[in-house]
Design a protein around this motif. Structure first.
Motif, mmCIF file in Angstrom:
data_model
loop_
_atom_site.group_PDB
_atom_site.id
_atom_site.type_symbol
_atom_site.label_atom_id
_atom_site.label_comp_id
_atom_site.label_asym_id
_atom_site.label_seq_id
_atom_site.Cartn_x
_atom_site.Cartn_y
_atom_site.Cartn_z
ATOM 1 N N UNK A 1 0.848 -1.182 0.000
ATOM 2 C CA UNK A 1 0.000 0.000 0.000
ATOM 3 C C UNK A 1 0.889 1.240 0.000
ATOM 4 N N UNK A 2 0.568 2.238 -0.832
ATOM 5 C CA UNK A 2 1.396 3.446 -0.899
ATOM 6 C C UNK A 2 1.299 4.245 0.394
ATOM 7 N N UNK A 3 2.375 4.981 0.662
ATOM 8 C CA UNK A 3 2.373 5.810 1.870
ATOM 9 C C UNK A 3 1.450 7.002 1.654
ATOM 10 N N UNK A 4 0.830 7.427 2.747
ATOM 11 C CA UNK A 4 -0.109 8.537 2.658
ATOM 12 C C UNK A 4 0.606 9.839 3.008
ATOM 13 N N UNK A 5 0.231 10.900 2.331
ATOM 14 C CA UNK A 5 0.832 12.216 2.556
ATOM 15 C C UNK A 5 -0.139 13.056 3.385
ATOM 16 N N UNK A 6 -0.407 12.617 4.610
ATOM 17 C CA UNK A 6 -1.418 13.296 5.429
ATOM 18 C C UNK A 6 -0.938 14.646 5.936
ATOM 19 N N UNK A 7 0.368 14.849 6.021
ATOM 20 C CA UNK A 7 0.888 16.109 6.554
ATOM 21 C C UNK A 7 1.126 17.163 5.479
ATOM 22 N N UNK A 8 0.762 16.900 4.246
ATOM 23 C CA UNK A 8 0.979 17.850 3.171
ATOM 24 C C UNK A 8 -0.214 18.762 2.919
ATOM 25 N N UNK A 9 -1.380 18.431 3.445
ATOM 26 C CA UNK A 9 -2.572 19.220 3.140
ATOM 27 C C UNK A 9 -2.516 20.608 3.784
ATOM 28 N N UNK A 10 -2.171 20.685 5.060
ATOM 29 C CA UNK A 10 -2.122 21.984 5.748
ATOM 30 C C UNK A 10 -1.077 22.917 5.129
ATOM 31 N N UNK A 11 0.152 22.458 4.847
ATOM 32 C CA UNK A 11 1.109 23.362 4.183
ATOM 33 C C UNK A 11 0.648 23.792 2.791
ATOM 34 N N UNK A 12 -0.054 22.913 2.084
ATOM 35 C CA UNK A 12 -0.563 23.277 0.765
ATOM 36 C C UNK A 12 -1.597 24.398 0.878
ATOM 37 N N UNK A 13 -2.494 24.296 1.842
ATOM 38 C CA UNK A 13 -3.498 25.341 2.057
ATOM 39 C C UNK A 13 -2.813 26.656 2.463
ATOM 40 N N UNK A 14 -1.824 26.569 3.359
ATOM 41 C CA UNK A 14 -1.087 27.772 3.761
ATOM 42 C C UNK A 14 -0.367 28.401 2.580
ATOM 43 N N UNK A 15 0.241 27.570 1.726
ATOM 44 C CA UNK A 15 0.918 28.086 0.539
ATOM 45 C C UNK A 15 -0.059 28.816 -0.377
ATOM 46 N N UNK A 16 -1.214 28.201 -0.633
ATOM 47 C CA UNK A 16 -2.203 28.848 -1.495
ATOM 48 C C UNK A 16 -2.678 30.157 -0.877
ATOM 49 N N UNK A 17 -2.874 30.178 0.444
ATOM 50 C CA UNK A 17 -3.348 31.373 1.120
ATOM 51 C C UNK A 17 -2.331 32.506 0.988
ATOM 52 N N UNK A 18 -1.075 32.240 1.345
ATOM 53 C CA UNK A 18 -0.072 33.305 1.286
ATOM 54 C C UNK A 18 0.256 33.706 -0.147
#
Length: 99
Positions: free
Chosen positions: A1-18
């Motif tokens: 099973x592939x590894x999940x990138x659960x910790x990438x969602x919050x930084x992605x939202x912050x990046x889009x916001x800034x």
């Protein structure tokens, strides 16, 4: 099973916001150009350096399709934040002019 990138969602939202906040005074054609260039560079670098351990991780669109889709989602998110912030700036300017 592939590894999940659960910790990438919050930084992605912050990046889009800034990025949306910082791009409020930049023309859309420049933002689009920068997004296209970064997405194309990401796709090329992925082709050169990523060998997917599990082909199902990039299903159903493949690795390049997933990268382009992610670039489009980030671009749309930036435009939404940019539009909201630009509207806020315009309202503040109009309210400031009536005082």
């Amino acid at each position: 099973m592939p590894s999940k990138a659960i910790y990438l969602f919050a930084p992605l939202i912050l990046f889009m916001f800034f990025a949306g906040l910082l791009s409020a005074k930049i023309k859309i054609k420049h933002i689009l150009r920068a997004t296209l260039i970064s997405t194309l560079i990401s796709a090329v670098l992925a082709q050169l350096f990523i060998t997917p351990p599990n082909s199902s991780w990039f299903n159903p669109v493949g690795m390049t399709g997933a990268i382009i889709f992610t670039g489009i989602v980030i671009f749309i998110g930036m435009l939404i934040i940019r539009a909201v912030f630009k509207g806020y700036i315009l309202i503040r300017q109009k309210v400031g002019n009536f005082r």
